[in-house]
Design a protein around this motif. Sequence first.
Motif, mmCIF file in Angstrom:
data_model
loop_
_atom_site.group_PDB
_atom_site.id
_atom_site.type_symbol
_atom_site.label_atom_id
_atom_site.label_comp_id
_atom_site.label_asym_id
_atom_site.label_seq_id
_atom_site.Cartn_x
_atom_site.Cartn_y
_atom_site.Cartn_z
ATOM 1 N N CYS A 96 0.854 -1.180 0.000
ATOM 2 C CA CYS A 96 0.000 0.000 0.000
ATOM 3 C C CYS A 96 0.894 1.235 0.000
ATOM 4 C CB CYS A 96 -0.964 0.031 1.180
ATOM 5 S SG CYS A 96 -0.232 -0.296 2.766
ATOM 6 N N VAL A 97 0.318 2.364 -0.320
ATOM 7 C CA VAL A 97 1.132 3.574 -0.384
ATOM 8 C C VAL A 97 1.207 4.186 1.014
ATOM 9 C CG1 VAL A 97 0.321 3.948 -2.742
ATOM 10 C CG2 VAL A 97 -0.671 5.247 -0.880
ATOM 11 N N SER A 98 2.195 5.041 1.196
ATOM 12 C CA SER A 98 2.450 5.528 2.547
ATOM 13 C C SER A 98 1.673 6.795 2.891
ATOM 14 C CB SER A 98 3.937 5.824 2.698
ATOM 15 O OG SER A 98 4.300 6.860 1.801
ATOM 16 N N ASN A 99 1.297 7.560 1.870
ATOM 17 C CA ASN A 99 0.667 8.866 2.103
ATOM 18 C C ASN A 99 1.607 9.841 2.819
ATOM 19 O OD1 ASN A 99 -1.769 9.360 0.917
ATOM 20 N ND2 ASN A 99 -3.031 8.787 2.660
ATOM 21 N N TYR A 100 2.914 9.688 2.574
ATOM 22 C CA TYR A 100 3.880 10.581 3.212
ATOM 23 C C TYR A 100 4.292 11.741 2.286
ATOM 24 C CZ TYR A 100 4.874 6.788 6.580
ATOM 25 O OH TYR A 100 4.788 5.817 7.535
ATOM 26 N N ASN A 101 3.733 11.796 1.092
ATOM 27 C CA ASN A 101 4.306 12.671 0.063
ATOM 28 C C ASN A 101 3.471 13.926 -0.148
ATOM 29 O OD1 ASN A 101 6.618 10.869 -0.611
ATOM 30 N ND2 ASN A 101 4.904 9.458 -0.813
ATOM 31 N N THR A 102 3.844 14.726 -1.141
ATOM 32 C CA THR A 102 3.112 15.980 -1.302
ATOM 33 C C THR A 102 1.800 15.720 -2.035
ATOM 34 O OG1 THR A 102 4.037 16.558 -3.462
ATOM 35 C CG2 THR A 102 5.326 17.200 -1.517
ATOM 36 N N ARG A 103 0.890 16.639 -1.919
ATOM 37 C CA ARG A 103 -0.420 16.463 -2.556
ATOM 38 C C ARG A 103 -0.319 16.419 -4.066
ATOM 39 N NH1 ARG A 103 -5.300 17.474 -0.376
ATOM 40 N NH2 ARG A 103 -5.943 16.540 -2.335
ATOM 41 N N GLN A 119 6.722 1.840 -3.778
ATOM 42 C CA GLN A 119 5.266 2.013 -3.769
ATOM 43 C C GLN A 119 4.714 2.596 -5.061
ATOM 44 O OE1 GLN A 119 3.653 5.589 -1.543
ATOM 45 N NE2 GLN A 119 5.620 5.300 -0.540
ATOM 46 N N GLY A 120 3.453 2.310 -5.321
ATOM 47 C CA GLY A 120 2.818 2.642 -6.594
ATOM 48 C C GLY A 120 2.760 4.131 -6.890
ATOM 49 N N ALA A 121 3.148 4.475 -8.117
ATOM 50 C CA ALA A 121 3.061 5.861 -8.591
ATOM 51 C C ALA A 121 1.963 5.926 -9.648
ATOM 52 C CB ALA A 121 4.393 6.295 -9.192
ATOM 53 N N TYR A 122 1.159 6.979 -9.611
ATOM 54 C CA TYR A 122 0.131 7.081 -10.657
ATOM 55 C C TYR A 122 0.747 7.675 -11.914
ATOM 56 C CZ TYR A 122 -0.677 11.962 -9.055
ATOM 57 O OH TYR A 122 -0.552 13.272 -8.695
ATOM 58 N N PRO A 123 0.282 7.197 -13.072
ATOM 59 C CA PRO A 123 0.988 7.519 -14.315
ATOM 60 C C PRO A 123 0.386 8.655 -15.145
ATOM 61 C CG PRO A 123 -0.463 5.659 -14.685
ATOM 62 C CD PRO A 123 -0.701 6.116 -13.275
ATOM 63 N N GLY A 134 19.747 -4.743 -3.619
ATOM 64 C CA GLY A 134 18.462 -5.230 -4.129
ATOM 65 C C GLY A 134 18.246 -4.919 -5.600
ATOM 66 N N VAL A 135 17.311 -5.652 -6.208
ATOM 67 C CA VAL A 135 16.844 -5.329 -7.558
ATOM 68 C C VAL A 135 15.676 -4.363 -7.379
ATOM 69 C CG1 VAL A 135 15.744 -6.264 -9.633
ATOM 70 C CG2 VAL A 135 17.594 -7.532 -8.521
ATOM 71 N N ALA A 136 15.726 -3.235 -8.089
ATOM 72 C CA ALA A 136 14.761 -2.150 -7.857
ATOM 73 C C ALA A 136 13.616 -2.201 -8.865
ATOM 74 C CB ALA A 136 15.473 -0.802 -7.940
ATOM 75 N N ILE A 137 12.413 -2.340 -8.356
ATOM 76 C CA ILE A 137 11.216 -2.381 -9.206
ATOM 77 C C ILE A 137 10.309 -1.213 -8.825
ATOM 78 C CG2 ILE A 137 9.143 -3.729 -9.806
ATOM 79 C CD1 ILE A 137 11.733 -4.966 -10.859
ATOM 80 N N GLN A 138 9.823 -0.503 -9.808
ATOM 81 C CA GLN A 138 8.886 0.589 -9.543
ATOM 82 C C GLN A 138 7.474 0.158 -9.929
ATOM 83 O OE1 GLN A 138 9.109 3.656 -8.018
ATOM 84 N NE2 GLN A 138 6.877 3.535 -8.255
ATOM 85 N N GLN A 139 6.572 0.240 -8.981
ATOM 86 C CA GLN A 139 5.180 -0.099 -9.283
ATOM 87 C C GLN A 139 4.471 1.097 -9.914
ATOM 88 O OE1 GLN A 139 1.674 -0.427 -6.412
ATOM 89 N NE2 GLN A 139 2.150 -2.601 -6.703
ATOM 90 N N ILE A 140 3.688 0.815 -10.947
ATOM 91 C CA ILE A 140 2.831 1.846 -11.555
ATOM 92 C C ILE A 140 1.398 1.497 -11.158
ATOM 93 C CG2 ILE A 140 2.077 2.924 -13.693
ATOM 94 C CD1 ILE A 140 4.769 1.877 -14.893
ATOM 95 N N LEU A 141 0.776 2.402 -10.447
ATOM 96 C CA LEU A 141 -0.539 2.110 -9.877
ATOM 97 C C LEU A 141 -1.584 3.084 -10.414
ATOM 98 C CD1 LEU A 141 -2.604 0.914 -7.919
ATOM 99 C CD2 LEU A 141 -1.555 2.232 -6.079
ATOM 100 N N HIS A 142 -2.389 2.586 -11.336
ATOM 101 C CA HIS A 142 -3.572 3.335 -11.768
ATOM 102 C C HIS A 142 -4.756 2.689 -11.072
ATOM 103 C CE1 HIS A 142 -6.784 5.138 -13.963
ATOM 104 N NE2 HIS A 142 -5.993 5.772 -14.806
ATOM 105 N N ALA A 143 -5.389 3.436 -10.176
ATOM 106 C CA ALA A 143 -6.380 2.820 -9.292
ATOM 107 C C ALA A 143 -7.744 2.646 -9.938
ATOM 108 C CB ALA A 143 -6.513 3.640 -8.019
ATOM 109 N N GLY A 144 -7.975 3.265 -11.107
ATOM 110 C CA GLY A 144 -9.249 3.048 -11.806
ATOM 111 C C GLY A 144 -10.448 3.340 -10.936
#
Lengths: 132, 651
Positions: free
Chosen positions: B28-35, B61-65, B101-111
């Motif tokens: 899940c995302v952390s909600n620690y970031n800017t709006r 954590q998932g970034a919206y695209p 570690g191997v670095a993977i970036q999640q792309i999260l479009h929540a629809g």
Amino acid sequence: MSAAWQRVLDRHADLFEEIEEGASVAVVPRSVVAPVCDPAPMLLWVREPDGMTARSAEFSGFKTLASDLLLVTNDGTLETALSRDEPLAEIKRQLRAGGMMFMVLRRKDELRSHGWEDFLEWLGMPFLGTCR
Amino acid sequence: MNPLKTLFSPGRLGRYATRNLIKYGACCVSNYNTRDGFITPRELARTRIIAGTGCGIITNQGAYPDPKGEGKSYFRQIALYDDKFLPQFETIARYIHDAGGVAIQQILHAGRYGGIDLGYCVQPSVVPQTLPHFRPPREMSKDDIRRCIGEHADAAKRAVKAGFDGVEVTSFMGYLLASFNSKFTNQRTDEYGGPVENRGRFMRELIDAVKQALPEHPLVVRLSGAELMDQWGGNSEDECFELMKQAADAGVDMISVTVGWQEAPESSIGRDIAPGHWNYLAQRAKQTCPNTPIAFGNRLPSPIMADECIARGEFDVWEVCRPLLADPEMIHKAAEGRLDEVRQCIGSLNCLSRLFRDLPYSCTMNPALGHEVEPEYAITPAAVKKKIMVIGAGPAGMEYAITAAKRGHAVTVYEKGERIGGNLYAYASRDLARPDDLMSVVRHYEVMAKKLGVEMKFNTEANAKFMRSVLHQYDVCIVASGARIDMDAYAGTEGRERLLDALDVAHGRKQAGKRVVIIGGGKIGLVLGESLRKAGAEVVIVERDKRIGGDVMPTFKWRHTTWVEELGIAVHTSSRLKRVTAEGALIVDAKGKETLLPADSVIAAGPRKANQELFAEFEWMVDELHGCGDALMPRGIDAAIHEGYRLGVRI
């Protein structure tokens, strides 16, 4: 049908005390649920000055429906609920078992201002989102 | 010696070797970031800890695209629709690589769960929400679909540009791709709707676009093994696995199997689900897609169980997230044979409860989570080593004690009972969901107190006389004496002498009869009532408020209301106790109507009152006097542990 549900709603009047006048739940069979559909009979629970009223109405799709909530029922589940000692408790069970489903037709803030929060929580629906 | 040989074997993701078979999942995302989607120092500090967990693969954590934010599901979710966001992603990729570690970036479009800043969300078809939290739906056009695929491919390229080794797309939980896959939400009549082959088209096209954009980089897809939406017209498990096969055939490098949609009517990740319950889905995924690595971790919090599953070939990679939020050192402890020191995730879902209130997530078991950027939350050697006495061996007192001991203080805990745990022990032993989860907190304190040399003095009640006997022996006294049922609140109630204290019954000090009325429908009354009912008693709960469970964690409230229903516990709300007689409890409702509830035992389970008397008694007897947990104000385990820790890192 409406008269029997009226008795149920009267028995649970306290559950609907907070509901704003005019706010309603439409109870519709799953087979007709669509944005727009041919008119089909539905049951409406609407808040009137004296309390919650059950009456018959016509469903033409949720796109034009003025209700706040849509209670979608599978074949026979509404009748089964009515045949039980506590029909609203049976609805609660059916919501968990998949025999019925609530659809939300208004925004969260609108539902809250129309007084639905406690009722939905009572039914076991988290008013806010949840991962279970 | 590392006992978990399989789990710590080297693995592979695409062209990248991994040092073990553990993937940190972006659960899940952390909600620690800017709006507006920028990563903050708070997030970077947390991610640095995550990077150091020892997992072979770390998923950020998932970034919206998309620039509109249709894919944005949380208020402070990170974004990846523009190069302006890249500097912080570069930092995170570097942290992960530096830690091996191997670095993977999640792309999260929540629809269906997206558009949090907008007045709508996007879906394959207009299917109203079943939860009020989410936005009203709009149907995506084919142009929207094409644009969305392009945005995913661009975001994927951007992630690799920032230094990530690969990306992960999200086709689970009811998010955008999942809503196309599912016949619950996909009622289209074009080539993206209808049979499962068509419903999976969007996902396949998106996978293809990302693979074409990044042919050399691994692509992971998260997919539902079960939506748990089938009873509402969603996909069956068979259909879920057909979609999984489509993804494998489309060339993904790993499938991460998950369970349940956010709005599913049944549990998937709560502590009422037994660890290992969903493992069969991972096995089936492995059988369905034998040539694609399968990652899995839903309700699989134990490294030992994960090791055994992988050894049996049930899946390939253990995907773990929340247990690492609870204890970022868990993998290292497992590797070093120190599993007894692990702070287990207790499945309270405090993290998710907070997200749905648009708050940053936190963890009941890890008070430092989200505060890694603040030096004040770090455990550092104390400048002045002190002799400290702690009154109470509940979670607040023990959390304080082990934190202070780690800093070099000499700590003695005085407990009037005969064991560690306080009221949590009674609560946990009566928990219907999973007593072992809550009991793990008690076990953790037992182990750590021993290892850290915290002196435990049981069967010792602290009072002024006792304090005089230890006068000048301690520099600091911490009052963590918890809370009690406020029996004084029943002073005007006729027959109050017949009332039982819920905590006496819960601890087994008093026995309840066969017909029980519980006054107070908060968490104590509910847990006690449920356990007594399960043991065969007839139980009625009386609550002053309009609803029961007012002090229960939001994500667990529904569980109690359901248990009450299933167990056949009668509930009287908006009612209060008027009289207790030999026949039972006379209650009166808001309209003044009186009802006699026949009972052998009438138990007071509320209100609660803080055990604060020691503050006044000890005020002039010790240099420093502090308090934490329910002794300050009755709340719960979360506040107890967090306050104990915060005091521990400060004194």
